[in-house]
Design an enzyme around this catalytic site. Structure first.
Site, PDB file in Angstrom:
ATOM      1  N   ARG A   1     -46.475  -1.297  58.033  1.00 18.68           N
ATOM      2  CA  ARG A   1     -46.966  -0.245  57.455  1.00 18.68           C
ATOM      3  C   ARG A   1     -48.533  -0.420  57.198  1.00 18.68           C
ATOM      4  O   ARG A   1     -49.485   0.426  57.402  1.00 18.68           O
ATOM      5  CB  ARG A   1     -46.562   0.094  56.155  1.00 18.68           C
ATOM      6  CG  ARG A   1     -45.043   0.985  56.129  1.00 18.68           C
ATOM      7  CD  ARG A   1     -44.373   0.478  54.960  1.00 18.68           C
ATOM      8  NE  ARG A   1     -44.076  -0.819  54.897  1.00 18.68           N
ATOM      9  CZ  ARG A   1     -42.905  -1.195  55.819  1.00 18.68           C
ATOM     10  NH1 ARG A   1     -42.090  -0.297  56.329  1.00 18.68           N
ATOM     11  NH2 ARG A   1     -42.513  -2.472  56.030  1.00 18.68           N
ATOM     12  N   THR A   2     -48.750  -1.501  56.640  1.00 18.96           N
ATOM     13  CA  THR A   2     -50.132  -1.491  56.097  1.00 18.96           C
ATOM     14  C   THR A   2     -51.268  -1.479  57.342  1.00 18.96           C
ATOM     15  O   THR A   2     -52.253  -0.862  57.512  1.00 18.96           O
ATOM     16  CB  THR A   2     -50.473  -2.889  55.561  1.00 18.96           C
ATOM     17  OG1 THR A   2     -49.561  -2.882  54.323  1.00 18.96           O
ATOM     18  CG2 THR A   2     -51.894  -2.953  54.881  1.00 18.96           C
TER      19      THR A   2
ATOM     20  N   LYS B   1     -57.074 -22.832  67.144  1.00 15.44           N
ATOM     21  CA  LYS B   1     -58.037 -23.630  67.565  1.00 15.44           C
ATOM     22  C   LYS B   1     -58.592 -24.503  66.266  1.00 15.44           C
ATOM     23  O   LYS B   1     -59.323 -25.083  66.515  1.00 15.44           O
ATOM     24  CB  LYS B   1     -59.168 -23.114  68.427  1.00 15.44           C
ATOM     25  CG  LYS B   1     -58.567 -22.588  69.521  1.00 15.44           C
ATOM     26  CD  LYS B   1     -59.784 -22.225  70.700  1.00 15.44           C
ATOM     27  CE  LYS B   1     -59.179 -21.267  71.776  1.00 15.44           C
ATOM     28  NZ  LYS B   1     -60.360 -20.811  72.468  1.00 15.44           N
TER      29      LYS B   1
ATOM     30  N   ARG C   1     -55.423  -9.174  56.303  1.00 16.35           N
ATOM     31  CA  ARG C   1     -54.353  -9.698  55.657  1.00 16.35           C
ATOM     32  C   ARG C   1     -54.442 -11.306  55.843  1.00 16.35           C
ATOM     33  O   ARG C   1     -54.403 -11.640  56.864  1.00 16.35           O
ATOM     34  CB  ARG C   1     -52.963  -9.093  55.962  1.00 16.35           C
ATOM     35  CG  ARG C   1     -51.859  -9.920  55.549  1.00 16.35           C
ATOM     36  CD  ARG C   1     -50.530  -8.806  55.889  1.00 16.35           C
ATOM     37  NE  ARG C   1     -50.499  -7.669  54.912  1.00 16.35           N
ATOM     38  CZ  ARG C   1     -49.564  -7.056  54.778  1.00 16.35           C
ATOM     39  NH1 ARG C   1     -48.576  -7.198  55.351  1.00 16.35           N
ATOM     40  NH2 ARG C   1     -49.415  -5.995  53.881  1.00 16.35           N
TER      41      ARG C   1
ATOM     42  N   HIS D   1     -53.113  -6.678  46.593  1.00 17.20           N
ATOM     43  CA  HIS D   1     -52.761  -5.730  47.541  1.00 17.20           C
ATOM     44  C   HIS D   1     -53.307  -4.368  47.127  1.00 17.20           C
ATOM     45  O   HIS D   1     -52.520  -3.521  46.785  1.00 17.20           O
ATOM     46  CB  HIS D   1     -51.360  -5.617  47.971  1.00 17.20           C
ATOM     47  CG  HIS D   1     -51.127  -5.106  49.252  1.00 17.20           C
ATOM     48  ND1 HIS D   1     -52.163  -4.470  50.084  1.00 17.20           N
ATOM     49  CD2 HIS D   1     -49.818  -4.920  50.065  1.00 17.20           C
ATOM     50  CE1 HIS D   1     -51.362  -3.850  51.154  1.00 17.20           C
ATOM     51  NE2 HIS D   1     -50.125  -4.096  51.282  1.00 17.20           N
TER      52      HIS D   1
HETATM   53  C1  NCD Z   1     -45.491  -5.487  50.924  1.00 18.39           C
HETATM   54  C2  NCD Z   1     -46.455  -6.824  51.380  1.00 18.39           C
HETATM   55  O1  NCD Z   1     -46.766  -6.908  52.495  1.00 18.39           O
HETATM   56  O2  NCD Z   1     -46.840  -7.162  50.548  1.00 18.39           O
HETATM   57  N1  NCD Z   1     -45.385  -4.663  51.954  1.00 18.39           N
HETATM   58  C3  NCD Z   1     -46.285  -3.652  52.083  1.00 18.39           C
HETATM   59  O3  NCD Z   1     -47.615  -4.101  52.509  1.00 18.39           O
HETATM   60  N2  NCD Z   1     -45.903  -2.412  52.108  1.00 18.39           N
HETATM   61  C4  NCD Z   1     -44.247  -6.058  50.403  1.00 18.39           C
HETATM   62  C5  NCD Z   1     -43.338  -7.168  51.173  1.00 18.39           C
HETATM   63  O4  NCD Z   1     -43.817  -7.590  52.060  1.00 18.39           O
HETATM   64  O5  NCD Z   1     -42.384  -7.347  50.589  1.00 18.39           O
END
Ligand code: NCD
Length: 346
Positions: free
Chosen positions: A95-96, A124, A145, A173
Site C-alpha cells: 500500500r505505502t 555492496k 522506508r 509511520h
Molecule cells: C504497516 C506497516 O508497514 O507499518 N502497513 C502499512 O504501512 N499500511 C503495518 C504492518 O506491516 O503490519
C-alpha cells in the site's frame, strides 16, 4: 484493566524521529507550476506525526478533499509536472509504496523506484547517507522506508531534497497516521474531540499506532491500549500523551474496551520484529475481531486496520458497515497527493 501509568517500566524506550521539521530545503522546481496560492509545507521533511499542528492538519485535509475530487472526476492534474519522486524501500510494502507512486502519477509527476534494495548498491555496503546523496541527484524528493528507527531523520540530515518517512522500523509511520486521522474525520463527520480510541495488538513495534497516538494528541481524545504485557505501548509515546495530558488506560483484554470504543484500531502482531520468537505462539491468536465481538460494539463504531491483516480481523466482518479499512486504503491516495503537492509545489 490496568491502572493508568505514567512510566511503564516493562517497556523499553525507542528512538524516534525529532518532532519538528528539520529545516526547509531548496531544490524543488519552480517553473511552470499551476498557481494555487503559496504552499504551507514547501520543502518540509515529513519525519514524525509530532510535527503537525491542528491548523496544519485542517489545511492538509482540505487539500486532501480537493485531491479526492480530482481523482473521482478523473481530472487531469499537472501540479507536479516535471517533478521526479524516488521511492527507496528497504522493507516490504504494498500500500505505502503503490499509493505514493499512484499519488505522484495522479499529480502529473514521474516516479523512479528502488523497491528491492537487494538489487541496489546497498548490498555492496553503501551507507544510507551516501545512498540519499546519490538519489537526490536524480529526484526532487525521496520516499524512504527503512528497517531502523531514526533512519528517516538521518537521511533528512544529509539530503538536500525532502524526505518522506514511509516507515522507519518500529519507529514512526507519519503518512499512515495522517491518512488514518483523515479517515476518522470522514467516518465521524468531522468530530474528533471526545472520541474514545482503542488501539489493539502490537503496540510496541507498531509504527502506525506510535504515529497515530502522537497525531491524536492534538485533540481531546481518550485512549485505551490493548496489548499483551510484552507488546505494550513504548514509553516514548506515553511521554507524549502525558505532555498533552491525554487520558489513557492499558489492558490485555479486548473485551474490556469493545463496548465503549468509538474507534477500534487493530494491528497485526509483527512476527518479524519480535525479539523473542517464542512469544509468537502466545500472541498470534490473542485478538480476533469477529461478528460475535462486533455485536458488542457501538452501532456507529469505526473499525480500522492499516493492513496487511492476518487473523486479527475475520473476513466475515468485511461486509459490516463499521469496517472502514478498505475506505482507509482509498484515503491514503488523497492524503499522500495532498502531502506531496504541499511539500513540492511552489
Ligand atoms: C504497516 C506497516 O508497514 O507499518 N502497513 C502499512 O504501512 N499500511 C503495518 C504492518 O506491516 O503490519
Amino acid at each position: 484493566m490496568r491502572e493508568e501509568q505514567h512510566e511503564p517500566s516493562a517497556i523499553s524506550s525507542q528512538q524516534s524521529a525529532p518532532s519538528q521539521p528539520l529545516r526547509e530545503k531548496e531544490g524543488t522546481r519552480d517553473e511552470g507550476q499551476e498557481e494555487r496560492g503559496s504552499s504551507r509545507f514547501r520543502g518540509w521533511d515529513i519525519l514524525s506525526a509530532g510535527q503537525f499542528s491542528p491548523a496544519d492538519l485542517d489545511h492538509l485535509f482540505k487539500v486532501a478533499d480537493e485531491m479526492a475530487g480530482i481523482v473521482r472526476r478523473h481530472q487531469r492534474c499537472s501540479l507536479l509536472d516535471r517533478h521526479v519522486v524516488a521511492t527507496l524501500f528497504y522493507e516490504p510494502s504494498t500500500r505505502t509504496r503503490l499509493s505514493f507512486e499512484s499519488a505522484v502519477v495522479h499529480l502529473g509527476g514521474k516516479v523512479i523506484s528502488t523497491s528491492e534494495v537487494t538489487f541496489s548498491s546497498v548490498v555492496k555496503g553503501e551507507s544510507l547517507p551516501d545512498t540519499v546523496r546519490v538519489i537526490e541527484r536524480y529526484s526532487d524528493a525521496i520516499v524512504l522506508r527503512h528497517t531502523h528507527a531514526g533512519a528517516a531523520a538521518e537521511a533528512a540530515a544529509y539530503a538536500s531534497v525532502p524526505i518522506f518517512n514511509a516507515g522507519d522500523g518500529p519507529g514512526e509511520h507519519p503518512t499512515q497516521a495522517l491518512l488514518d486521522l483523515y479517515t476518522i474525520r470522514e467516518e465521524k463527520g468531522g468530530q474528533i474531540d471526545g472520541l474514545r480510541v482503542g488501539m489493539v495488538g502490537d503496540l510496541k513495534y507498531g509504527r502506525t499506532v506510535h504515529s497515530l497516538a502522537r497525531l491524536l494528541c492534538n485533540y481531546d481524545v481518550g485512549f485505551t491500549f490493548v496489548a499483551p504485557d510484552a507488546l505494550r505501548m513504548p514509553l516514548s509515546v506515553i511521554r507524549e500523551l502525558n505532555r498533552y495530558a491525554r487520558r489513557y488506560q492499558e489492558t490485555e483484554d479486548l473485551h474490556d474496551v469493545i463496548a465503549e470504543s468509538d474507534v477500534l484500531y487493530v494491528t497485526r502482531i509483527q512476527k518479524e520484529r519480535l525479539e523473542q520468537p517464542e512469544l509468537w505462539d502466545y500472541v498470534k491468536d490473542l485478538y480476533t475481531v469477529d461478528p460475535a465481538l462486533m455485536a458488542q460494539a457501538k452501532p456507529d463504531m469505526t473499525l480500522m486496520h492499516p493492513l496487511p491483516r492476518l487473523a486479527e480481523i475475520s473476513p466475515e466482518v468485511d461486509g459490516d458497515p463499521r469496517a472502514a479499512y478498505f475506505r482507509q486504503v482509498g484515503n491514503g491516495l488523497f492524503v499522500r497527493m495532498a502531502l506531496l503537492s504541499e511539500v513540492l509545489r511552489d
